[in-house]
Scaffold this active site. Structure first.
Site, PDB file in Angstrom:
ATOM      1  N   LYS A  15      22.001  58.801  -8.169  1.00  0.00           N
ATOM      2  CA  LYS A  15      20.841  58.844  -9.063  1.00  0.00           C
ATOM      3  C   LYS A  15      21.133  59.754 -10.257  1.00  0.00           C
ATOM      4  CE  LYS A  15      18.959  62.568  -6.250  1.00  0.00           C
ATOM      5  NZ  LYS A  15      18.373  62.832  -4.931  1.00  0.00           N
ATOM      6  N   TYR A 227      21.248  84.928 -33.287  1.00  0.00           N
ATOM      7  CA  TYR A 227      19.819  85.014 -33.616  1.00  0.00           C
ATOM      8  C   TYR A 227      19.151  86.213 -32.954  1.00  0.00           C
ATOM      9  CZ  TYR A 227      19.809  80.205 -35.402  1.00  0.00           C
ATOM     10  OH  TYR A 227      20.028  79.061 -36.124  1.00  0.00           O
TER      11      TYR A 227
HETATM   12  C1  LIG Z   1      19.047  63.410  -4.034  1.00  0.00           C
HETATM   13  C2  LIG Z   1      18.866  63.001  -2.628  1.00  0.00           C
HETATM   14  C3  LIG Z   1      19.933  63.065  -1.725  1.00  0.00           C
HETATM   15  C4  LIG Z   1      21.228  63.768  -2.029  1.00  0.00           C
HETATM   16  O1  LIG Z   1      21.001  65.169  -1.903  1.00  0.00           O
HETATM   17  P1  LIG Z   1      22.129  66.260  -2.127  1.00  0.00           P
HETATM   18  O2  LIG Z   1      21.448  67.529  -1.801  1.00  0.00           O
HETATM   19  O3  LIG Z   1      22.522  66.175  -3.561  1.00  0.00           O
HETATM   20  O4  LIG Z   1      23.253  65.933  -1.223  1.00  0.00           O
HETATM   21  C5  LIG Z   1      19.733  62.506  -0.470  1.00  0.00           C
HETATM   22  N1  LIG Z   1      18.537  61.959  -0.123  1.00  0.00           N
HETATM   23  C6  LIG Z   1      17.482  61.918  -0.967  1.00  0.00           C
HETATM   24  C7  LIG Z   1      16.200  61.336  -0.512  1.00  0.00           C
HETATM   25  C8  LIG Z   1      17.614  62.455  -2.237  1.00  0.00           C
HETATM   26  O5  LIG Z   1      16.547  62.435  -3.059  1.00  0.00           O
END
Ligand SMILES: *Cc1c(COP(=O)(O)O)cnc(C)c1O
Length: 344
Positions: A15, A227
């Site tokens: 994602k 700045y």
């Molecule tokens: C993002 C996510 C993961 C992966 O989690 P990590 O901590 O990055 O390994 C797994 N399951 C769900 C539902 C997520 O939203």
């Protein structure tokens, strides 16, 4: 992650554009390693990946709603149903197509509550292809909520006999075989982040970010840099001005001085020149950041040289801490202006 997942299949969370690293490059690379289960946030992300992953199962974490239904079907995505409303919508419209069911075991974010999941299992709805839940505290192995979530997930699974199950994210994989079930879902570990808090990072460096030294200037004792004149030189200094700033995801909160975080965490970000660490001085600006290179021999840094912002010397977890955040946010906010090259 695959080896640590034991007999479970190892999936991948890709994602947010593969945690900022480029899902179009990362997902096919993982597929070549044998990954067949990919998790994206929404149907747009799934649609973009489908042509690159013709044979994979692509699960959509946000589930499905009217506006994403056509896309979900068109790209053969598997929605992860998160509420009774989503369940009713999918079961009424999807002609028995596959879906996964998320059960909330203690995070109060996504998923059916356990009693709703139990009711769903008793209904006329076709069974899901996967039941899953998500840890709130997998990065803290001793947290009592982990054990409560594991127990609740195991008990609700009895309503779904013979159906595949998935619980472990990166941190969860380290909680042991009892939470691996049929499918694991690592994300951050695949991108070089350490899944467990407050320990040295065991993951190999995945992302290296560098910037060019554009100008090297001298500043006298008592003069200020950047700045707000928030940093004053305590010695005659050499300052390397580099072509990176907060517009590139080099967060302003990681400035050497003049930002609120510095009252809680005294030290801002470091860069590294040929493996030698040099601190950010003054405020990070939109396109430019200044580093104090006074301690380097004069010929050790020249305009046009690269400075590492993130990579083998400046670990992603360290860089995130300096900005008051976590590796997840640092990676997902990597700027779009960087030229990117992929080496594996
Ligand atoms: C993002 C996510 C993961 C992966 O989690 P990590 O901590 O990055 O390994 C797994 N399951 C769900 C539902 C997520 O939203």
């Amino acid at each position: 992650m695959r080896d640590l997942s034991g007999s479970a299949r190892c999936g991948a969370a890709v994602k947010a554009n593969g945690y900022g690293t480029g899902a179009d490059r990362v997902a096919p690379r993982l597929a070549r390693e044998g990954c067949r289960d990919f998790f994206v946030a929404d149907a747009n992300e799934g649609a973009a990946l489908r042509p690159l992953l013709p044979d994979a199962r692509i699960y959509v974490l946000n589930g499905v709603f009217e506006g994403s239904f056509a896309q979900t079907l068109a790209h053969d995505l598997i929605p992860i149903i998160n509420s009774p409303e989503q369940a009713a919508f999918w079961c009424a419209n999807a002609d028995g197509r596959a879906y996964a069911l998320h059960i909330d075991t203690g995070m109060n974010r996504m998923g059916l509550m356990p009693e709703q999941a139990a009711a769903h299992s008793q209904s006329s709805a076709p069974p899901p292809c996967l039941v899953m839940s998500h840890f709130a505290c997998a990065d803290d192995p001793g947290h009592p909520l982990n054990a409560r979530q594991i127990k609740l997930f195991d008990s609700i699974r009895s309503c779904f006999p013979g159906i595949e199950a998935s619980l472990a994210n990166s941190g969860g994989i380290f909680l042991g075989a009892a939470v691996h079930h049929d499918l694991t879902r690592p994300g951050i570990a695949l991108y070089g982040g350490e899944p467990v808090s407050d320990m040295p990072n065991r993951m190999r460096t995945v992302v290296t970010a560098q910037s060019r030294v554009l100008v090297i200037r001298s500043a006298k004792t008592g003069e200020s840099v950047s700045y707000g004149a928030a940093y004053n030189c305590t010695r005659d200094s050499r300052i390397a001005v580099c072509g990176v700033g907060y517009a590139d995801g080099f967060h302003r909160s990681a400035s050497g001085a003049g930002v609120p975080l510095r009252s809680a965490v005294p030290q801002g970000a470091y860069g590294a020149i040929n493996g030698v660490r040099v601190p950010v001085v003054g405020k990070i600006t939109m396109d430019l950041t200044m580093f104090d290179v006074t301690d380097l021999p004069e010929d050790a840094v020249n305009t046009g040289d690269w400075i590492e912002l993130l990579g083998p010397t400046i670990n992603v977890e360290e860089a995130a801490r300096a900005a008051g955040t976590i590796s997840y946010e640092l990676l997902t906010s990597l700027g779009r202006r960087h030229a990117r090259s992929y080496v594996a």
